[in-house]
Design an enzyme around this catalytic site. Sequence first.
Site, PDB file in Angstrom:
ATOM      1  N   SER A 119    -113.097-145.691  64.463  1.00  0.00           N
ATOM      2  CA  SER A 119    -114.248-146.586  64.427  1.00  0.00           C
ATOM      3  C   SER A 119    -114.730-146.772  62.999  1.00  0.00           C
ATOM      4  O   SER A 119    -115.655-147.527  62.761  1.00  0.00           O
ATOM      5  CB  SER A 119    -115.381-146.035  65.299  1.00  0.00           C
ATOM      6  OG  SER A 119    -115.631-144.691  65.000  1.00  0.00           O
ATOM      7  N   HIS A 140    -110.051-149.818  70.286  1.00  0.00           N
ATOM      8  CA  HIS A 140    -111.328-149.116  70.146  1.00  0.00           C
ATOM      9  C   HIS A 140    -112.068-149.044  71.477  1.00  0.00           C
ATOM     10  O   HIS A 140    -112.572-150.046  71.974  1.00  0.00           O
ATOM     11  CB  HIS A 140    -112.182-149.832  69.075  1.00  0.00           C
ATOM     12  CG  HIS A 140    -113.422-149.100  68.713  1.00  0.00           C
ATOM     13  ND1 HIS A 140    -114.605-149.718  68.391  1.00  0.00           N
ATOM     14  CD2 HIS A 140    -113.677-147.774  68.622  1.00  0.00           C
ATOM     15  CE1 HIS A 140    -115.515-148.809  68.141  1.00  0.00           C
ATOM     16  NE2 HIS A 140    -114.984-147.635  68.262  1.00  0.00           N
ATOM     17  N   GLU A 152    -112.188-153.006  72.101  1.00  0.00           N
ATOM     18  CA  GLU A 152    -111.973-153.923  70.976  1.00  0.00           C
ATOM     19  C   GLU A 152    -110.526-153.726  70.522  1.00  0.00           C
ATOM     20  O   GLU A 152    -110.121-152.600  70.221  1.00  0.00           O
ATOM     21  CB  GLU A 152    -112.932-153.614  69.823  1.00  0.00           C
ATOM     22  CG  GLU A 152    -114.374-153.979  70.112  1.00  0.00           C
ATOM     23  CD  GLU A 152    -115.339-153.583  68.989  1.00  0.00           C
ATOM     24  OE1 GLU A 152    -116.321-154.299  68.774  1.00  0.00           O
ATOM     25  OE2 GLU A 152    -115.119-152.541  68.336  1.00  0.00           O
ATOM     26  N   ASN A 190    -119.996-151.702  66.812  1.00  0.00           N
ATOM     27  CA  ASN A 190    -120.602-150.715  65.908  1.00  0.00           C
ATOM     28  C   ASN A 190    -121.370-151.373  64.768  1.00  0.00           C
ATOM     29  O   ASN A 190    -122.308-150.793  64.227  1.00  0.00           O
ATOM     30  CB  ASN A 190    -119.542-149.778  65.342  1.00  0.00           C
ATOM     31  CG  ASN A 190    -119.204-148.665  66.320  1.00  0.00           C
ATOM     32  OD1 ASN A 190    -119.980-148.393  67.231  1.00  0.00           O
ATOM     33  ND2 ASN A 190    -118.061-148.042  66.139  1.00  0.00           N
TER      34      ASN A 190
HETATM   35  N1  3HC Z   1    -117.269-142.005  86.433  1.00  0.00           N
HETATM   36  C1  3HC Z   1    -117.409-140.787  85.896  1.00  0.00           C
HETATM   37  N2  3HC Z   1    -118.522-140.338  85.301  1.00  0.00           N
HETATM   38  C2  3HC Z   1    -119.570-141.190  85.220  1.00  0.00           C
HETATM   39  C3  3HC Z   1    -119.516-142.478  85.758  1.00  0.00           C
HETATM   40  C4  3HC Z   1    -118.285-142.886  86.371  1.00  0.00           C
HETATM   41  N3  3HC Z   1    -118.133-144.087  86.887  1.00  0.00           N
HETATM   42  N4  3HC Z   1    -120.698-143.088  85.524  1.00  0.00           N
HETATM   43  C5  3HC Z   1    -121.478-142.190  84.868  1.00  0.00           C
HETATM   44  N5  3HC Z   1    -120.786-141.063  84.672  1.00  0.00           N
HETATM   45  C6  3HC Z   1    -121.267-139.855  84.037  1.00  0.00           C
HETATM   46  C7  3HC Z   1    -121.843-140.052  82.678  1.00  0.00           C
HETATM   47  O1  3HC Z   1    -120.884-139.979  81.656  1.00  0.00           O
HETATM   48  C8  3HC Z   1    -122.827-138.878  82.618  1.00  0.00           C
HETATM   49  O2  3HC Z   1    -122.172-137.653  82.356  1.00  0.00           O
HETATM   50  P1  3HC Z   1    -123.024-136.264  82.119  1.00  0.00           P
HETATM   51  O3  3HC Z   1    -123.560-135.825  83.456  1.00  0.00           O
HETATM   52  O4  3HC Z   1    -122.005-135.317  81.565  1.00  0.00           O
HETATM   53  O5  3HC Z   1    -124.155-136.589  81.224  1.00  0.00           O
HETATM   54  C9  3HC Z   1    -123.366-138.793  83.983  1.00  0.00           C
HETATM   55  O6  3HC Z   1    -122.338-139.339  84.827  1.00  0.00           O
HETATM   56  C10 3HC Z   1    -124.704-139.435  84.062  1.00  0.00           C
HETATM   57  O7  3HC Z   1    -124.553-140.687  84.343  1.00  0.00           O
HETATM   58  P2  3HC Z   1    -125.588-141.376  85.287  1.00  0.00           P
HETATM   59  O8  3HC Z   1    -125.312-141.117  86.699  1.00  0.00           O
HETATM   60  O9  3HC Z   1    -126.973-141.045  84.815  1.00  0.00           O
HETATM   61  O10 3HC Z   1    -125.100-142.839  85.010  1.00  0.00           O
HETATM   62  P3  3HC Z   1    -125.844-143.965  84.276  1.00  0.00           P
HETATM   63  O11 3HC Z   1    -125.976-145.007  85.289  1.00  0.00           O
HETATM   64  O12 3HC Z   1    -127.043-143.479  83.547  1.00  0.00           O
HETATM   65  O13 3HC Z   1    -124.801-144.439  83.195  1.00  0.00           O
HETATM   66  C11 3HC Z   1    -123.919-144.590  81.002  1.00  0.00           C
HETATM   67  C12 3HC Z   1    -124.427-143.635  82.108  1.00  0.00           C
HETATM   68  C13 3HC Z   1    -122.755-145.402  81.534  1.00  0.00           C
HETATM   69  C14 3HC Z   1    -123.445-143.694  79.877  1.00  0.00           C
HETATM   70  C15 3HC Z   1    -125.077-145.549  80.570  1.00  0.00           C
HETATM   71  O14 3HC Z   1    -126.201-144.804  80.253  1.00  0.00           O
HETATM   72  C16 3HC Z   1    -124.697-146.426  79.384  1.00  0.00           C
HETATM   73  O15 3HC Z   1    -124.076-147.458  79.520  1.00  0.00           O
HETATM   74  N6  3HC Z   1    -125.109-146.007  78.159  1.00  0.00           N
HETATM   75  C17 3HC Z   1    -124.773-146.737  76.927  1.00  0.00           C
HETATM   76  C18 3HC Z   1    -123.443-146.290  76.433  1.00  0.00           C
HETATM   77  C19 3HC Z   1    -123.038-146.970  75.156  1.00  0.00           C
HETATM   78  O16 3HC Z   1    -123.731-147.768  74.562  1.00  0.00           O
HETATM   79  N7  3HC Z   1    -121.816-146.631  74.696  1.00  0.00           N
HETATM   80  C20 3HC Z   1    -121.274-147.146  73.479  1.00  0.00           C
HETATM   81  C21 3HC Z   1    -121.483-146.171  72.383  1.00  0.00           C
HETATM   82  S1  3HC Z   1    -120.802-146.745  70.857  1.00  0.00           S
HETATM   83  C22 3HC Z   1    -119.217-146.165  70.872  1.00  0.00           C
HETATM   84  O17 3HC Z   1    -118.790-145.454  71.743  1.00  0.00           O
HETATM   85  C23 3HC Z   1    -118.335-146.590  69.729  1.00  0.00           C
HETATM   86  C24 3HC Z   1    -117.953-145.439  68.861  1.00  0.00           C
HETATM   87  O18 3HC Z   1    -116.984-145.904  67.933  1.00  0.00           O
HETATM   88  C25 3HC Z   1    -119.102-144.869  68.092  1.00  0.00           C
END
Ligand code: 3HC
Length: 285
Positions: A119, A140, A152, A190
């Site tokens: 990234s 990505h 991406e 990003n």
């Molecule tokens: N299958 C398996 N696990 C799942 C799941 C699925 N379908 N849906 C959610 N989970 C997991 C989550 O990872 C989380 O794990 P944890 O218990 O270890 O914390 C847990 O279940 C909690 O999830 P929730 O039930 O609360 O699910 P949400 O509906 O809150 O969704 C999310 C969680 C999908 C992470 C949501 O909050 C989201 O979309 N967040 C934004 C994520 C984001 O912006 N990501 C991009 C980051 S930038 C990046 O990655 C680029 C890098 O280069 C920096």
Amino acid sequence: MEFNKIAVIGAGTMGMGIAWALGAAGKKVVLYDIKQEIVDTTLARIAKGLAKAEEKGQAPAGAKDFITGNIAGTAVMEDLKDVDLVIETAVENMAIKKDIYGKLDAILAPEVIIATNTSSLSITEIAAITKRADKVIGMHFFNPAMVMALIEVIPALQTSQETIDAIMELSKAIGKKPVLVKEGPGFVVNRILTPGMNEAAFILYEGLASAEDIDKAMKLGAGWPMGPFTLADMVGLDIASAVLNTLYTETGDPKYRPAPIIKQLVRAGWLGRKTGRGFFDYSKK
Ligand code: 3HC
């Protein structure tokens, strides 16, 4: 081009999510890291995460056995010799990547594509250190990679059209939605998201509101699924900091300078959820 056996290099957060996503799509995966105990810990995390996801109805019954059955682990790079694709998620350090790509070049068949999940490093520079520059491409994923739909796809200057087509096709075949992006610091997501987290850190530094309230404001006022600090802690502050430094040094634009509080947290080793502490404390959760 069919990819059936895929190596994922690096068993960190992204390697884990990518292996999980590929295994869920029925691909055979070999997850590699330098130490078997790192690989084993990640395999155990996948199994635990899947058990929880099944319990919560986020994954269908039987998903744990199916997905874990598709993922093998190794700390021996020669074990990757018969894969037909490599996805590399090693640490964001060009010296380490150079070492890995040198070894891969010697082990892999010449037609094998290497996709990097970097990234913050230049894909063109990574391609140039290999003997297969036309077969190197950015792929990505987003954290958590087993959940987030976007990939991406970023060609290096040297990447062939055949490689681009193959990776676009694979991304769709594993149920993701690819977007083709030209190479540029931070690509698309990003470039927008990381300065958002950084701005939140400046707002915190200026004392305008607490971390909890800034998170709450962005969730309730902007519909973000998680606030900027929860997100930064999930992504990892080392990663966020590497992306910001790339944006800053590549463009020379001071608007991308990392907020002092992010630099300080990284120096303390408080990198977010993976170390138990970042902007927030996860040690008791
Ligand atoms: N299958 C398996 N696990 C799942 C799941 C699925 N379908 N849906 C959610 N989970 C997991 C989550 O990872 C989380 O794990 P944890 O218990 O270890 O914390 C847990 O279940 C909690 O999830 P929730 O039930 O609360 O699910 P949400 O509906 O809150 O969704 C999310 C969680 C999908 C992470 C949501 O909050 C989201 O979309 N967040 C934004 C994520 C984001 O912006 N990501 C991009 C980051 S930038 C990046 O990655 C680029 C890098 O280069 C920096």
